[in-house]
Design a protein around this motif. Sequence first.
Motif, PDB file in Angstrom:
ATOM      1  N   ARG A  32      21.451 -11.097  24.674  1.00 40.77           N
ATOM      2  CA  ARG A  32      22.485 -10.842  25.686  1.00 40.77           C
ATOM      3  C   ARG A  32      22.710 -12.083  26.549  1.00 40.77           C
ATOM      4  O   ARG A  32      23.845 -12.486  26.808  1.00 40.77           O
ATOM      5  CB  ARG A  32      22.078  -9.680  26.585  1.00 40.77           C
ATOM      6  N   SER A  33      21.613 -12.668  27.002  1.00 41.11           N
ATOM      7  CA  SER A  33      21.703 -13.867  27.853  1.00 41.11           C
ATOM      8  C   SER A  33      22.393 -15.015  27.127  1.00 41.11           C
ATOM      9  O   SER A  33      23.238 -15.700  27.701  1.00 41.11           O
ATOM     10  CB  SER A  33      20.312 -14.314  28.306  1.00 41.11           C
ATOM     11  N   ARG A  34      22.046 -15.222  25.857  1.00 35.65           N
ATOM     12  CA  ARG A  34      22.675 -16.308  25.088  1.00 35.65           C
ATOM     13  C   ARG A  34      24.155 -16.029  24.858  1.00 35.65           C
ATOM     14  O   ARG A  34      24.980 -16.943  24.906  1.00 35.65           O
ATOM     15  CB  ARG A  34      21.947 -16.512  23.760  1.00 35.65           C
ATOM     16  N   LEU A  35      24.508 -14.781  24.590  1.00 35.35           N
ATOM     17  CA  LEU A  35      25.915 -14.437  24.391  1.00 35.35           C
ATOM     18  C   LEU A  35      26.722 -14.713  25.667  1.00 35.35           C
ATOM     19  O   LEU A  35      27.828 -15.254  25.603  1.00 35.35           O
ATOM     20  CB  LEU A  35      26.065 -12.971  23.972  1.00 35.35           C
ATOM     21  N   GLU A  36      26.176 -14.330  26.807  1.00 35.46           N
ATOM     22  CA  GLU A  36      26.855 -14.585  28.083  1.00 35.46           C
ATOM     23  C   GLU A  36      27.002 -16.086  28.316  1.00 35.46           C
ATOM     24  O   GLU A  36      28.065 -16.556  28.736  1.00 35.46           O
ATOM     25  CB  GLU A  36      26.099 -13.915  29.231  1.00 35.46           C
ATOM     26  N   ALA A  37      25.961 -16.859  28.015  1.00 34.16           N
ATOM     27  CA  ALA A  37      26.019 -18.323  28.176  1.00 34.16           C
ATOM     28  C   ALA A  37      27.045 -18.943  27.230  1.00 34.16           C
ATOM     29  O   ALA A  37      27.648 -19.975  27.550  1.00 34.16           O
ATOM     30  CB  ALA A  37      24.638 -18.937  27.934  1.00 34.16           C
ATOM     31  N   MET A  38      27.276 -18.326  26.070  1.00 35.40           N
ATOM     32  CA  MET A  38      28.250 -18.821  25.098  1.00 35.40           C
ATOM     33  C   MET A  38      29.673 -18.403  25.455  1.00 35.40           C
ATOM     34  O   MET A  38      30.624 -18.803  24.783  1.00 35.40           O
ATOM     35  CB  MET A  38      27.911 -18.291  23.696  1.00 35.40           C
ATOM     36  N   GLY A  39      29.832 -17.569  26.485  1.00 39.04           N
ATOM     37  CA  GLY A  39      31.159 -17.135  26.908  1.00 39.04           C
ATOM     38  C   GLY A  39      31.654 -15.881  26.222  1.00 39.04           C
ATOM     39  O   GLY A  39      32.852 -15.565  26.292  1.00 39.04           O
ATOM     40  N   ALA A  40      30.780 -15.135  25.583  1.00 44.74           N
ATOM     41  CA  ALA A  40      31.191 -13.887  24.936  1.00 44.74           C
ATOM     42  C   ALA A  40      31.592 -12.878  26.012  1.00 44.74           C
ATOM     43  O   ALA A  40      30.954 -12.779  27.061  1.00 44.74           O
ATOM     44  CB  ALA A  40      30.069 -13.336  24.080  1.00 44.74           C
ATOM     45  N   ARG A  41      32.665 -12.133  25.721  1.00 41.29           N
ATOM     46  CA  ARG A  41      33.154 -11.102  26.637  1.00 41.29           C
ATOM     47  C   ARG A  41      32.450  -9.779  26.312  1.00 41.29           C
ATOM     48  O   ARG A  41      32.451  -9.329  25.179  1.00 41.29           O
ATOM     49  CB  ARG A  41      34.664 -10.936  26.483  1.00 41.29           C
ATOM     50  N   LYS A  42      31.817  -9.204  27.333  1.00 47.59           N
ATOM     51  CA  LYS A  42      31.105  -7.946  27.136  1.00 47.59           C
ATOM     52  C   LYS A  42      32.117  -6.810  27.061  1.00 47.59           C
ATOM     53  O   LYS A  42      33.010  -6.700  27.895  1.00 47.59           O
ATOM     54  CB  LYS A  42      30.122  -7.699  28.270  1.00 47.59           C
ATOM     55  N   ARG A 125      25.102   1.290  20.820  1.00 47.77           N
ATOM     56  CA  ARG A 125      25.758   0.070  20.349  1.00 47.77           C
ATOM     57  C   ARG A 125      26.472  -0.590  21.532  1.00 47.77           C
ATOM     58  O   ARG A 125      27.232   0.050  22.237  1.00 47.77           O
ATOM     59  CB  ARG A 125      26.742   0.438  19.241  1.00 47.77           C
ATOM     60  N   GLU A 126      26.180  -1.890  21.717  1.00 42.71           N
ATOM     61  CA  GLU A 126      26.841  -2.694  22.743  1.00 42.71           C
ATOM     62  C   GLU A 126      27.751  -3.698  22.049  1.00 42.71           C
ATOM     63  O   GLU A 126      27.325  -4.385  21.136  1.00 42.71           O
ATOM     64  CB  GLU A 126      25.820  -3.457  23.575  1.00 42.71           C
ATOM     65  N   PHE A 127      29.003  -3.799  22.511  1.00 42.53           N
ATOM     66  CA  PHE A 127      29.984  -4.683  21.888  1.00 42.53           C
ATOM     67  C   PHE A 127      30.189  -5.951  22.720  1.00 42.53           C
ATOM     68  O   PHE A 127      30.294  -5.881  23.939  1.00 42.53           O
ATOM     69  CB  PHE A 127      31.337  -3.972  21.756  1.00 42.53           C
ATOM     70  N   TYR A 128      30.284  -7.077  22.014  1.00 38.11           N
ATOM     71  CA  TYR A 128      30.643  -8.366  22.610  1.00 38.11           C
ATOM     72  C   TYR A 128      31.730  -8.987  21.732  1.00 38.11           C
ATOM     73  O   TYR A 128      31.738  -8.776  20.515  1.00 38.11           O
ATOM     74  CB  TYR A 128      29.433  -9.310  22.673  1.00 38.11           C
ATOM     75  N   TYR A 129      32.623  -9.759  22.366  1.00 37.03           N
ATOM     76  CA  TYR A 129      33.733 -10.388  21.648  1.00 37.03           C
ATOM     77  C   TYR A 129      33.800 -11.856  22.001  1.00 37.03           C
ATOM     78  O   TYR A 129      33.637 -12.233  23.165  1.00 37.03           O
ATOM     79  CB  TYR A 129      35.056  -9.702  22.013  1.00 37.03           C
ATOM     80  N   MET A 130      34.078 -12.667  20.977  1.00 37.88           N
ATOM     81  CA  MET A 130      34.124 -14.106  21.205  1.00 37.88           C
ATOM     82  C   MET A 130      35.012 -14.748  20.138  1.00 37.88           C
ATOM     83  O   MET A 130      34.620 -14.847  18.972  1.00 37.88           O
ATOM     84  CB  MET A 130      32.699 -14.670  21.134  1.00 37.88           C
ATOM     85  N   GLY A 131      36.245 -15.132  20.516  1.00 35.77           N
ATOM     86  CA  GLY A 131      37.123 -15.867  19.619  1.00 35.77           C
ATOM     87  C   GLY A 131      37.310 -15.255  18.245  1.00 35.77           C
ATOM     88  O   GLY A 131      37.095 -15.919  17.247  1.00 35.77           O
ATOM     89  N   GLY A 132      37.689 -13.997  18.157  1.00 36.30           N
ATOM     90  CA  GLY A 132      37.907 -13.351  16.871  1.00 36.30           C
ATOM     91  C   GLY A 132      36.648 -12.823  16.208  1.00 36.30           C
ATOM     92  O   GLY A 132      36.687 -12.356  15.068  1.00 36.30           O
ATOM     93  N   VAL A 133      35.528 -12.890  16.900  1.00 35.85           N
ATOM     94  CA  VAL A 133      34.255 -12.414  16.365  1.00 35.85           C
ATOM     95  C   VAL A 133      33.816 -11.195  17.189  1.00 35.85           C
ATOM     96  O   VAL A 133      33.890 -11.211  18.415  1.00 35.85           O
ATOM     97  CB  VAL A 133      33.164 -13.510  16.448  1.00 35.85           C
TER      98      VAL A 133
END
Length: 190
Positions: A32-42, A125-133
């Motif tokens: 979760r922390s790495r996804l947030e640091a990468m700019g993933a939208r929760k 299930r927790e969803f994250y989105y990042m540039g089409g991913v």
Amino acid sequence: MVYIIIPESKPDARVMLEVEAKFAVRGLDAIRSRLEAMGARKGRREQERDVYYNAPHRDFGETDEALRVRYDDTGVTLTYKGPKVRVGGAKAREEHNLVVNSGETLETMLSSLGFRRAATVSKTREFYYMGGVTITLDTVEGLGTFIEIEILTEDGRDDAAARIGAIAKEVGVDGPPIYTSYLEMLLFKR
């Protein structure tokens, strides 16, 4: 894993491929922390309960098919998944989804037609989105924690697979991808 998504509303629409990789992980906090640091939208967090059925006229375990009734926070969906097939170094499967008003009525109909409950898979299930991913963090009852990374593409499955591998490495996934479904994993564990 690659899934073939056949659009339901437009028969002449192009077939989309859902390129997906699933990995077992020890915990979700660091990811979760790495996804947030990468700019993933929760995105949303939801409970899913998947009830799988087996057919009276053939064994879906032998034919590598699946019939699932999914209950989640948005409603109920009936899903048919065809047998897995090789696509390069990945796997593909046909998938059809139908939203239904009443899961209980649907399950009664399936039972009346001779379909038997095979297993139930429950997960958060927790969803994250990042540039089409789309990235999901899953806690599966009886199995543990997992991350799934998915990209929907028309024809760039090799590019998508490479991108998924890069994202997995960036978020700290260190194990190999898992090609079996949660259902298969749960049935094997029994």
